[in-house]
Design a protein around this motif. Structure first.
Motif, short mmCIF file in Angstrom:
data_model
loop_
_atom_site.label_atom_id
_atom_site.label_comp_id
_atom_site.label_asym_id
_atom_site.label_seq_id
_atom_site.Cartn_x
_atom_site.Cartn_y
_atom_site.Cartn_z
N ARG A 59 0.84 -1.21 0.00
CA ARG A 59 0.00 0.00 0.00
C ARG A 59 0.87 1.26 0.00
O ARG A 59 0.60 2.22 -0.72
CB ARG A 59 -0.94 0.00 1.21
N ALA A 60 1.92 1.25 0.80
CA ALA A 60 2.82 2.41 0.85
C ALA A 60 3.51 2.61 -0.49
O ALA A 60 3.66 3.75 -0.96
CB ALA A 60 3.85 2.23 1.97
N ARG A 61 3.92 1.52 -1.12
CA ARG A 61 4.56 1.60 -2.43
C ARG A 61 3.59 2.17 -3.46
O ARG A 61 3.95 3.06 -4.23
CB ARG A 61 5.04 0.22 -2.86
N ALA A 62 2.35 1.68 -3.45
CA ALA A 62 1.35 2.18 -4.39
C ALA A 62 1.09 3.67 -4.15
O ALA A 62 0.97 4.45 -5.11
CB ALA A 62 0.06 1.38 -4.27
N ALA A 63 1.01 4.06 -2.89
CA ALA A 63 0.78 5.47 -2.57
C ALA A 63 1.96 6.33 -3.03
O ALA A 63 1.77 7.42 -3.57
CB ALA A 63 0.54 5.65 -1.07
N ALA A 64 3.17 5.82 -2.85
CA ALA A 64 4.36 6.57 -3.28
C ALA A 64 4.40 6.70 -4.79
O ALA A 64 4.73 7.76 -5.33
CB ALA A 64 5.63 5.88 -2.76
N THR A 66 1.79 6.62 -6.81
CA THR A 66 0.71 7.55 -7.17
C THR A 66 1.15 9.00 -6.93
O THR A 66 0.95 9.86 -7.78
CB THR A 66 -0.56 7.24 -6.37
N ALA A 67 1.77 9.23 -5.79
CA ALA A 67 2.24 10.59 -5.47
C ALA A 67 3.31 11.02 -6.48
O ALA A 67 3.31 12.18 -6.93
CB ALA A 67 2.81 10.64 -4.05
N ALA A 68 4.19 10.10 -6.86
CA ALA A 68 5.23 10.45 -7.84
C ALA A 68 4.61 10.76 -9.20
O ALA A 68 5.03 11.71 -9.87
CB ALA A 68 6.23 9.29 -7.96
N HIS A 69 3.60 9.98 -9.59
CA HIS A 69 2.92 10.26 -10.87
C HIS A 69 2.21 11.62 -10.82
O HIS A 69 2.26 12.38 -11.80
CB HIS A 69 1.91 9.16 -11.19
N ARG A 70 1.57 11.90 -9.70
CA ARG A 70 0.90 13.21 -9.57
C ARG A 70 1.90 14.34 -9.65
O ARG A 70 1.65 15.36 -10.31
CB ARG A 70 0.14 13.28 -8.24
N GLN A 71 3.03 14.18 -8.97
CA GLN A 71 4.06 15.23 -9.00
C GLN A 71 4.62 15.38 -10.40
O GLN A 71 4.84 16.50 -10.87
CB GLN A 71 5.17 14.92 -8.00
N GLN A 72 4.84 14.26 -11.07
CA GLN A 72 5.35 14.31 -12.44
C GLN A 72 4.35 15.04 -13.33
O GLN A 72 4.73 15.87 -14.15
CB GLN A 72 5.58 12.88 -12.95
N ARG A 73 3.07 14.74 -13.17
CA ARG A 73 2.02 15.40 -13.97
C ARG A 73 1.99 16.90 -13.66
O ARG A 73 1.90 17.73 -14.57
CB ARG A 73 0.67 14.76 -13.67
N ALA A 74 2.07 17.25 -12.38
CA ALA A 74 2.09 18.66 -11.99
C ALA A 74 3.31 19.37 -12.58
O ALA A 74 3.19 20.49 -13.09
CB ALA A 74 2.07 18.79 -10.47
N ASP A 75 4.46 18.70 -12.52
CA ASP A 75 5.68 19.30 -13.09
C ASP A 75 5.53 19.49 -14.60
O ASP A 75 5.93 20.52 -15.15
CB ASP A 75 6.90 18.42 -12.81
#
Length: 167
Positions: A59-64, A66-75
């Motif tokens: 779960r922590a890996r999936a959340a990390a 997801t957060a990395a994908h969101r940050q990449q999209r925001a960037d």
């Protein structure tokens, strides 16, 4: 008399020892069973803990991720917005440079004719301080400034601008 009771005593003593040995054997057996149960329970608890830890890690890996994908999209969106703003600035700069061109008076005449075509011959047309013209009639207005022309050029490019940030 003491000698005559000796066989009874020996028999009682043997029976007591046999019962004690039997009791000790059962106690040892019970202790071994209890120890085996405790070891089984400990192994089960360890396995359950490991499984829970692995699930939590997943779960922590999936959340990390997801957060990395969101940050990449925001960037990526931030970079695209920056590129879009820079393009608008450069287009505006290039169009505004038309004021310094020798043909600028002819461009003003063309823009004035266009404003009158849009609003009618009675339109009040005036040169805008940053270049181009603005025209007005009661209730209507035409913005033919160089700045608005630059923005219309960029905004009119629409989806074609996506080629700036698509591989």
């Amino acid at each position: 008399m003491t000698d005559s009771l000796q066989p009874v005593r020996d028999s009682l003593l043997r029976r007591a020892r046999a019962e004690a040995d039997d009791l000790l054997a059962r106690a040892d057996s019970d202790a071994e069973a209890t120890l085996a149960e405790a070891e089984d329970l400990a192994r089960a608890m360890i396995a359950k803990g490991r499984s829970m830890g692995e699930a939590e890690a997943a779960r922590a890996r999936a959340a990390a991720i997801t957060a990395a994908h969101r940050q990449q999209r925001a960037d990526r969106l931030h970079a695209q917005a920056s590129a879009y703003r820079e393009l608008r600035r450069r287009v505006a700069e290039r169009i505004m440079a038309l004021r310094d061109e020798p043909d600028y008076p002819r461009l003003l005449d063309t823009l004035t004719a266009r404003a009158r075509a849009l609003l009618g011959p009675d339109a009040e047309v005036r040169e805008h301080p940053t270049g181009g013209v603005e025209a007005r009639v009661p209730g209507r207005r035409a913005d033919l400034t160089l700045e608005s022309a630059a923005l219309r050029v960029v905004d009119g490019a629409g989806c074609a601008l996506e080629s700036l940030w698509t591989p």
